[in-house]
Design a protein around this motif. Structure first.
Motif, PDB file in Angstrom:
ATOM      1  N   GLU A 156      -7.561 -28.127  39.284  1.00  0.00           N
ATOM      2  CA  GLU A 156      -7.563 -28.183  37.933  1.00  0.00           C
ATOM      3  C   GLU A 156      -8.697 -27.126  37.783  1.00  0.00           C
ATOM      4  O   GLU A 156      -8.583 -26.387  36.372  1.00  0.00           O
ATOM      5  CB  GLU A 156      -8.369 -29.447  37.537  1.00  0.00           C
ATOM      6  CG  GLU A 156      -8.636 -29.544  36.027  1.00  0.00           C
ATOM      7  CD  GLU A 156      -7.437 -29.510  35.114  1.00  0.00           C
ATOM      8  OE1 GLU A 156      -7.577 -29.030  33.743  1.00  0.00           O
ATOM      9  OE2 GLU A 156      -6.096 -29.800  35.610  1.00  0.00           O
ATOM     10  N   TRP A 157      -9.669 -26.747  38.329  1.00  0.00           N
ATOM     11  CA  TRP A 157     -10.555 -25.617  38.083  1.00  0.00           C
ATOM     12  C   TRP A 157     -10.022 -24.374  38.315  1.00  0.00           C
ATOM     13  O   TRP A 157     -10.180 -23.566  37.189  1.00  0.00           O
ATOM     14  CB  TRP A 157     -11.538 -25.676  39.171  1.00  0.00           C
ATOM     15  CG  TRP A 157     -12.887 -24.782  38.848  1.00  0.00           C
ATOM     16  CD1 TRP A 157     -13.915 -24.813  38.205  1.00  0.00           C
ATOM     17  CD2 TRP A 157     -12.938 -23.527  39.182  1.00  0.00           C
ATOM     18  NE1 TRP A 157     -14.750 -23.801  38.087  1.00  0.00           N
ATOM     19  CE2 TRP A 157     -14.108 -22.756  38.572  1.00  0.00           C
ATOM     20  CE3 TRP A 157     -12.068 -22.531  40.020  1.00  0.00           C
ATOM     21  CZ2 TRP A 157     -14.615 -21.401  38.895  1.00  0.00           C
ATOM     22  CZ3 TRP A 157     -12.711 -21.146  39.955  1.00  0.00           C
ATOM     23  CH2 TRP A 157     -13.640 -20.728  39.471  1.00  0.00           C
ATOM     24  N   LYS A 159      -6.806 -23.831  37.544  1.00  0.00           N
ATOM     25  CA  LYS A 159      -5.869 -23.815  36.398  1.00  0.00           C
ATOM     26  C   LYS A 159      -6.822 -23.298  35.143  1.00  0.00           C
ATOM     27  O   LYS A 159      -6.348 -22.356  34.223  1.00  0.00           O
ATOM     28  CB  LYS A 159      -5.413 -24.955  36.187  1.00  0.00           C
ATOM     29  CG  LYS A 159      -4.593 -25.198  34.881  1.00  0.00           C
ATOM     30  CD  LYS A 159      -3.957 -26.615  34.723  1.00  0.00           C
ATOM     31  CE  LYS A 159      -2.841 -26.333  33.117  1.00  0.00           C
ATOM     32  NZ  LYS A 159      -2.474 -27.902  33.250  1.00  0.00           N
ATOM     33  N   GLN A 160      -7.979 -23.847  34.909  1.00  0.00           N
ATOM     34  CA  GLN A 160      -8.865 -23.349  33.909  1.00  0.00           C
ATOM     35  C   GLN A 160      -9.528 -22.224  34.031  1.00  0.00           C
ATOM     36  O   GLN A 160      -9.627 -21.266  33.173  1.00  0.00           O
ATOM     37  CB  GLN A 160     -10.020 -24.593  33.774  1.00  0.00           C
ATOM     38  CG  GLN A 160      -9.402 -25.876  33.334  1.00  0.00           C
ATOM     39  CD  GLN A 160     -10.492 -26.683  33.110  1.00  0.00           C
ATOM     40  OE1 GLN A 160     -11.807 -26.426  33.193  1.00  0.00           O
ATOM     41  NE2 GLN A 160     -10.393 -28.230  32.553  1.00  0.00           N
ATOM     42  N   ASP A 161      -9.600 -21.740  35.282  1.00  0.00           N
ATOM     43  CA  ASP A 161     -10.279 -20.357  35.508  1.00  0.00           C
ATOM     44  C   ASP A 161      -9.312 -19.248  35.383  1.00  0.00           C
ATOM     45  O   ASP A 161      -9.530 -18.198  34.859  1.00  0.00           O
ATOM     46  CB  ASP A 161     -10.751 -20.589  37.056  1.00  0.00           C
ATOM     47  CG  ASP A 161     -11.387 -19.198  37.550  1.00  0.00           C
ATOM     48  OD1 ASP A 161     -12.563 -18.964  36.588  1.00  0.00           O
ATOM     49  OD2 ASP A 161     -10.926 -18.291  38.351  1.00  0.00           O
ATOM     50  N   GLU A 162      -7.804 -19.543  35.625  1.00  0.00           N
ATOM     51  CA  GLU A 162      -6.926 -18.716  35.315  1.00  0.00           C
ATOM     52  C   GLU A 162      -7.090 -18.264  33.738  1.00  0.00           C
ATOM     53  O   GLU A 162      -6.710 -17.261  33.244  1.00  0.00           O
ATOM     54  CB  GLU A 162      -5.578 -19.164  35.868  1.00  0.00           C
ATOM     55  CG  GLU A 162      -4.321 -18.191  35.724  1.00  0.00           C
ATOM     56  CD  GLU A 162      -4.798 -16.940  36.471  1.00  0.00           C
ATOM     57  OE1 GLU A 162      -4.122 -15.797  36.207  1.00  0.00           O
ATOM     58  OE2 GLU A 162      -5.262 -17.002  37.509  1.00  0.00           O
ATOM     59  N   ALA A 163      -7.127 -19.350  32.938  1.00  0.00           N
ATOM     60  CA  ALA A 163      -7.182 -19.301  31.623  1.00  0.00           C
ATOM     61  C   ALA A 163      -8.281 -18.497  31.276  1.00  0.00           C
ATOM     62  O   ALA A 163      -8.215 -17.659  30.301  1.00  0.00           O
ATOM     63  CB  ALA A 163      -6.947 -20.757  30.929  1.00  0.00           C
ATOM     64  N   ARG A 164      -9.345 -18.908  31.918  1.00  0.00           N
ATOM     65  CA  ARG A 164     -10.725 -18.211  31.364  1.00  0.00           C
ATOM     66  C   ARG A 164     -10.469 -16.691  31.917  1.00  0.00           C
ATOM     67  O   ARG A 164     -10.963 -15.997  30.830  1.00  0.00           O
ATOM     68  CB  ARG A 164     -11.690 -18.807  32.190  1.00  0.00           C
ATOM     69  CG  ARG A 164     -13.109 -18.077  32.075  1.00  0.00           C
ATOM     70  CD  ARG A 164     -14.215 -18.870  32.903  1.00  0.00           C
ATOM     71  NE  ARG A 164     -14.048 -18.274  34.270  1.00  0.00           N
ATOM     72  CZ  ARG A 164     -14.377 -17.089  34.668  1.00  0.00           C
ATOM     73  NH1 ARG A 164     -15.107 -16.372  34.010  1.00  0.00           N
ATOM     74  NH2 ARG A 164     -14.213 -16.944  36.116  1.00  0.00           N
ATOM     75  N   ALA A 490     -15.243 -24.425  34.091  1.00  0.00           N
ATOM     76  CA  ALA A 490     -14.086 -23.588  34.119  1.00  0.00           C
ATOM     77  C   ALA A 490     -13.607 -23.101  33.079  1.00  0.00           C
ATOM     78  O   ALA A 490     -12.703 -22.110  32.977  1.00  0.00           O
ATOM     79  CB  ALA A 490     -13.048 -24.529  34.748  1.00  0.00           C
ATOM     80  N   ASP A 491     -13.999 -23.650  31.987  1.00  0.00           N
ATOM     81  CA  ASP A 491     -13.560 -23.189  30.534  1.00  0.00           C
ATOM     82  C   ASP A 491     -14.369 -21.725  30.027  1.00  0.00           C
ATOM     83  O   ASP A 491     -13.985 -21.308  28.987  1.00  0.00           O
ATOM     84  CB  ASP A 491     -13.656 -24.273  29.495  1.00  0.00           C
ATOM     85  CG  ASP A 491     -15.336 -24.720  29.364  1.00  0.00           C
ATOM     86  OD1 ASP A 491     -16.120 -24.347  29.846  1.00  0.00           O
ATOM     87  OD2 ASP A 491     -15.393 -25.356  28.584  1.00  0.00           O
TER      88      ASP A 491
END
Length: 570
Positions: A156-157, A159-164, A490-491
């Protein structure tokens, strides 16, 4: 068989090396593993003169002043710059009593390794936000078992890190655009300054020229002599003589017209009087009756005293309309022509004293109007600057003064604009002048009972949701820097670790029984301008955490830091 003997020897050597290694104690990070290799003894990291048996490592008792013998327990958690002096420190000499380790190390396979504060080790709580593998509760106190959740949390981290990271790329793009606009805005100000300086040079030259022109006009007007035979007074006498002759002729014409009108009135009165005398009352004509009644009223209103006054006025008019030199009321113009030592204006007003009393006021008014007309036409010079404010200035001087005043006004306006532009150019707008394009832009966020608003380079405001007046939390005064040490979620809505740019807002609304409000705005990289957090650190002293693309670093630096932070220990 010949080849199997070397392989057997290599296997024995590998087994010997592995057998000689000591397993890393709980809580020791890879960068500190070198201090825990000995199987017999342990040397305190910050105090190498102190050695203890290896069996006393992680025995839940603090033996080393720096707490390095308890990397996997909370026994030495009291060692902190904020803690009071310990009994150990009181009983020893010059040892180092600062914590040698940053915390309990969690490997967090499939996620990011992290350090947990010693106070949270074996406290019966699973701290998955920092230690997702659950090793911080390795003693299972109270039967607490923290399962390894790093795989799902790491997934999950990431995934959020990729978006970040994508957001960071967009933020860097925005920053480049903002930087280009800031450079353009600064260059425009520099161009404006150059243009204004050129305009000021021209305006100063124009003012100097107009000042000289005004001085020349004033000098010329003060010494001005109207061209004509006999000088200025003779010209005025000739003009007055012509004007009075025109008025006399006009008066004669009006008097003639009046006499004609009087004769007509007399003729009509005679007709009406005859009609009244010869009218037959037995003749029933309403129109005639109304005319006779109006005649009776008219004759009743006629004032014989007024007729007597008119006789006196006739005698005065006879005197006025006489040609110059006739009778006692005429003017001998020859007496007013020639050389005179008196002031023209003085003689002009003394001239009235020689007129008959019956027409003196009338002539005074006409001559005064005529005098003003000559000044406004530029024939006579106006009064000197020492005269009263009510004095009339000649048109030539007025025009010259107006032109000078307009030029001086233009010069003052240009100088004021130049000062403002130079002040703006020299003002601190943050790194690369990037906040020049953000000045006046406002963002807001809800927090509790209030809405907080930040206007870059201007002010911070607290607005109550349930009505009431806004509170000024400070006006922008300067940029500053602060060092932070926080974990970025992560966000990406966090300050992270390192030096951050701050904006200081002070001199806000005064607190009751306290200081004036102030706000420190800590800036971090984000794709959009947004307020993340608002806290009141002290009474009426606020702290805002704000994301903005304006402070994002270069893509290369960010990429290097990201790779360093994402590296897992395998």
């Amino acid at each position: 068989m010949g080849r199997s003997r070397p392989l057997l020897i290599l296997g024995c050597l590998s087994a010997t090396v592995i057998a000689g290694e000591v397993a890393r104690p709980y809580g020791v990070g890879p960068e500190f593993a070198k201090f825990y290799k000995s199987a017999d003894s342990f040397t305190c990291i910050s105090n190498p003169t102190i050695q203890i048996p290896a069996s006393q490592v992680n025995d839940d008792y603090c033996d080393c002043p720096d707490g390095s013998d308890e990397p996997g327990t909370s026994a030495c958690s009291y060692i902190s710059p904020l803690s009071p002096g310990s009994p150990i420190a009181a009983g020893r000499g010059s040892e180092n009593y600062s914590l040698a380790l940053p915390g309990f190390y969690c490997k967090n396979k499939n996620h990011r390794p992290a350090y947990v504060p010693f106070t949270q080790v074996n406290d019966g709580i699973c701290d998955y936000d920092l230690c997702c593998d659950g090793t911080d509760e390795w003693k299972r106190i109270g039967g607490v078992v923290c399962a390894d959740r790093c795989k799902e949390i790491g997934k999950e981290w990431r995934k959020q890190d990729e978006a970040r990271k994508k957001g960071l790329g967009a933020a860097l793009k925005k920053r480049r655009e903002m930087l280009a606009l800031a450079i353009l805005a600064k260059s425009r100000i520099e161009e404006n300054i150059a243009v204004l300086m050129s305009q000021i040079d021209v305006a100063e030259g124009k003012v100097r020229i107009l000042q000289r022109e005004l001085e020349e006009v004033e000098k010329r007007e003060r010494s001005k002599v109207v061209k004509g035979q006999g000088g200025k007074l003779n010209v005025l006498v000739d003009m007055a003589k012509e004007r009075i002759e025109e008025l006399r002729e006009a008066l004669l014409g009006v008097r003639t017209q009046r006499n004609v009108a009087v004769e007509k009135v007399k003729e009509l009165e005679k007709l009406l009087s005859t009609l009244k005398e010869e009218y037959n009352p037995n003749f029933n004509d309403e129109g005639v009756k109304r005319a006779l009644r109006a005649w009776e009223e008219y004759t009743g209103r006629r004032d014989t005293a007024v007729e007597g006054d008119m006789t006196a006025q006739e005698r005065d008019l006879d005197e006025i309309v006489k040609a110059d030199g006739e009778g006692e009321g005429g003017i001998n113009w020859a007496d007013w022509q020639g050389e005179h030592t008196e002031s023209d204006v003085d003689i002009l007003y003394k001239f009235e004293a020689y007129l008959p009393a019956s027409i003196r006021t009338w002539v005074h008014q006409k001559l005064h109007s005529f005098h003003e007309y000559l000044i406004s036409s530029g024939v006579l010079a106006g009064p000197s600057s020492s005269a009263s404010s009510s004095a009339i200035e000649s048109k030539a001087v007025t025009d010259a003064r107006s032109a000078l005043n307009a030029a001086q006004s233009d010069l003052t306006t240009a100088q004021s604009k130049l000062t403002s532009e130079k002040q703006d150019l020299g003002k601190d707008y943050g790194p690369d002048d990037i906040f020049r394009v953000m000045k006046g832009k406002c963002v807001s966020a809800n927090s509790g009972e209030y809405t907080y608003e930040l206007c870059f380079m201007e002010r911070t405001t607290q607005k109550p949701k349930k009505g009431g007046s806004d509170t000024n939390m400070g006006s922008f005064s300067r940029f500053d820097k602060v060092t932070v040490d926080e974990q970025i979620p992560a966000d990406g809505r966090g300050l992270g670790s390192g030096e951050r740019i701050t904006m200081v807002y002070d001199n806000g609304q005064h607190c009751w029984n306290g200081p004036s409000r102030s706000t420190t705005v800590v800036l971090a990289c984000a794709e959009n301008d947004e307020i993340w957090k608002v806290v009141e650190a002290e009474k009426c002293v606020y702290r805002m955490e704000v994301g903005t693309p304006a402070v994002c670093e270069s893509a290369e630096t960010s990429s290097a830091e990201s790779k360093e932070g994402d590296r897992d220990e395998l």
